[in-house]
Design a protein around this motif. Sequence first.
Motif, short mmCIF file in Angstrom:
data_model
loop_
_atom_site.label_atom_id
_atom_site.label_comp_id
_atom_site.label_asym_id
_atom_site.label_seq_id
_atom_site.Cartn_x
_atom_site.Cartn_y
_atom_site.Cartn_z
N LYS A 60 -45.46 66.18 -29.48
CA LYS A 60 -45.35 67.26 -28.88
C LYS A 60 -43.94 68.21 -28.81
O LYS A 60 -43.91 69.70 -28.73
CB LYS A 60 -45.33 66.93 -27.24
CG LYS A 60 -45.38 68.02 -26.23
CD LYS A 60 -46.71 68.83 -26.16
CE LYS A 60 -46.62 69.84 -25.22
NZ LYS A 60 -48.01 70.71 -25.32
N GLU B 112 -44.74 70.40 -32.19
CA GLU B 112 -46.07 70.78 -32.42
C GLU B 112 -45.92 71.89 -33.38
O GLU B 112 -47.22 72.20 -34.04
CB GLU B 112 -46.71 70.92 -31.10
CG GLU B 112 -46.12 72.10 -30.37
CD GLU B 112 -46.39 72.33 -28.99
OE1 GLU B 112 -47.58 71.69 -28.69
OE2 GLU B 112 -45.81 73.17 -28.42
N THR C 210 -49.55 68.33 -36.11
CA THR C 210 -51.09 68.32 -35.06
C THR C 210 -51.52 66.92 -34.95
O THR C 210 -51.61 66.35 -35.68
CB THR C 210 -51.84 69.23 -35.37
OG1 THR C 210 -51.18 70.60 -35.57
CG2 THR C 210 -53.12 69.54 -34.45
N LEU D 219 -54.68 64.98 -33.95
CA LEU D 219 -56.09 64.87 -34.10
C LEU D 219 -56.56 63.58 -33.55
O LEU D 219 -56.28 62.44 -33.79
CB LEU D 219 -56.66 65.31 -35.34
CG LEU D 219 -56.07 66.56 -36.02
CD1 LEU D 219 -56.58 66.70 -37.44
CD2 LEU D 219 -56.31 67.64 -35.14
N THR E 1 -49.52 71.34 -39.31
CA THR E 1 -50.13 72.22 -38.52
C THR E 1 -50.51 73.32 -39.18
O THR E 1 -51.67 74.11 -39.11
CB THR E 1 -49.32 72.73 -37.47
OG1 THR E 1 -48.69 71.76 -36.49
CG2 THR E 1 -49.62 73.96 -36.71
#
Length: 822
Positions: free
Chosen positions: A672, A675, A679, A681, A693
Amino acid sequence: MPPTIAEVKGRLNFVWGKESDLNETYSFEFASSTSWSCVRKNGAESRKFRLTFDAAASRLWWGESYFMDPSDMAKQPDRVQWYRASDRSKKRAAFLWKRLREAQPGNVEVRKNIPAPPRPKAAVARNPASVGKARTEAVSTGSKSKTSPVSWPEVVLDLDQMLVLYKPPHWKVELPPKGTPEEGLHLPSWLRDKVASIDPKLFEEESNPALSGTGFGPLSHRIDQETSGPLLAAKTAAAQRHLRAQFHKTEISKRYVCLVHGRVSSPSGTVDASIRTLRTDATTRSEISSAGDWAETQYQVIATFGSASVGRYSLLACDITSGRTHQIRVHMQHLGHPLVSDDKYGDVGQLEKDRIWCPRLFLHSFRLRFRDLRNEVQEVVCPLPPDLKAALVKLGAASPDGPSADALFGETSWQREIFRPPLTAWRPGTEVQRCLISLLLSKDQPRSLHDINADAELKRLLAKENLTCINKAWLAKNWDVFEALPSPDDDLTVRLRPLAEGSERQLEQQIEAVRSECEELQRLKQRAIAEEQYLKAAEIKRRFEAASAELSSLLTLCEDESVADDALAEGRIAAARQQIKAFEQDVNDEALFPSLAAAPKPRAVPETDDPLPAEGLEVKPPSLEEALMDFLDRKEGNIAHINEINNDRYLREVMAQQAPKPISAVNKVWLKQHEALFTLLRAQDNEMYIARTQAVADQKKAKAKMQAGDQKKQPAYHQVIQKADQMAAPLVYQYGGGALKPIPEQEESGPWQERLRQALQAGPLEVPELLQAVPLFTAATGATRPWQQQEILLTFLQAWPQLFKVEKRGSGADRKYLVSLK
């Protein structure tokens, strides 16, 4: 005739033992006619497995790897034979079970919403044989919850009018307030229920004045709830007055070991600062104040850990003569070195990081010295418990520039008292060992296994630890204490391993003890890999590296001093080194153990004319963000499973070097915060993957561009299926999502249209029936599966709406198509 479900349950409703190790037991639970499970127990370890019973084939499946045939038990009801899934003919059993005893009532059908019966109170059973000067009292704790990780107290020293017991962490030493429900673990309540020799008046309110209004029963002093160690308890009022007088005169010595943040500059010292305690109904807190009571703490640095990049820690031994509330915690904070995982006097942000690798306050009382009613000095030593040892292992090896002296306050060895006590000394959870030692000490000659297992006290202690008997497997795990010898009647005899005499024998036994630890770690590692617990296996590997380093140093010392016979020493050294090599080869299987994959080669550094950093300057640790991006760049699609990332050796090294504190794992909180680069998933099977990302955004753009390009194409086109079957004519029809093009009139009288019209002259037919009526159409489609043939036929019929009418009836699995002529 195969057995019924009720007959299978009746045959299996026993406690079974693995034939190669009877201490590993299995029992069955039948929640319903189809939902079965098996509980495996080995000592304190317990795990439940789901089973599947195939009544038609008369097979009981353990996952998808093993099965057993209940009909085999008709011939041998006291044995269970498990076969591998590939061995359907049952040529050779993979492993065998032996029936031990009847199962407890209630295992046949497990019913919900039925309250469990209260746990029976267990009485204290004293062992008449003693080890050393003091008698040992074994306290039965009754049945424990399968899911509860709580350790139970144990009486260490039992004297005439007083006793010393070991308090595990998370136990409260105060009695609950009068009139309130008793919640949590209260040590005085445990004493009242388990030790019948204590005067009941000591538990009354009049005998326990305390500012908090709760008192602590017959206990003569307190330690914090998360702290472990020995506690003094009186059995009579006279003993209570005697012990409290010693505390008042500061004649009782209590020593602790603690881990603090930072590197303590002085190798030893004294903190002399008064402490004032503030008590409320909700909490208790102490502080340094000139208006407080006198308090003095002597400390000595044992070892230092870590570095400037990952954080520094110091392991201290503390000797306190005054016993103020939270004395060590307050004094260490006063020095600027708060304890690890201290929830009262440490930083809140630091507490969350500490609890990741050290789940409780790192404070343990390891020695207690006092005088009994005869004014004889008694001393109890409790070595460091396993949970705090595991926390130290996570910090790695101690710094080589730390203190090298082994003397503790100029009196004893801290290694002997805290880490490696004598094999016959008291340790938590070793009641069976000590009972067997007392049995062997009662006779000069070795005793047979049959005589040993017939002892009633030993049977009680074995049942308490979920063990069945003393056998070869148990002796192999405890070979550093006991020695097994063959006997003429083919039965093993057991004796204590001879004690060390002189430095030669001591060094040799120390080598054997460390080598035994390496063997145990290898067994735990193999089980962790078999259960696919790779993070746990990686943790065991780090512990093995520390033990193997210690073993190598001992072997080097043995070679230098030539302490033993040359041939014997060379043989033992070679065997130990071969074991280390075998272990490293065993765990270096990257297919089973991805965390041991070779670390990636460091990126090439461009040649520059910049001078190298001066010696002594700290090099900036590598960035975890850059290392993770490089790792993902080498993966297909720039994506990898989160466990693969956290098990990678190179990434773990980078995590350990992050500042200001090491990172234990890449998790959702860390992702987080980053980010913009990575990412998280989640797949349909709830597995988590990490991708770059930018790569995810590029894939979305490419997919959108492809979809836009597909929309520009003409949806209607002709598809021709030509087969080699000479009896089947070429199949030509239109297929697409757009408007159908007009079909020339002359094509309406093609061979396939005529054959289908002839088949429909008698009336409407469903699609499968129409295929059977025109079998050559199946050969023309070239499809091998029925549903594919039906789809092609429907497409062909819908391309000729002026000739055929297709009606859809039903939906889902009941969907059908009825074909008729226009």
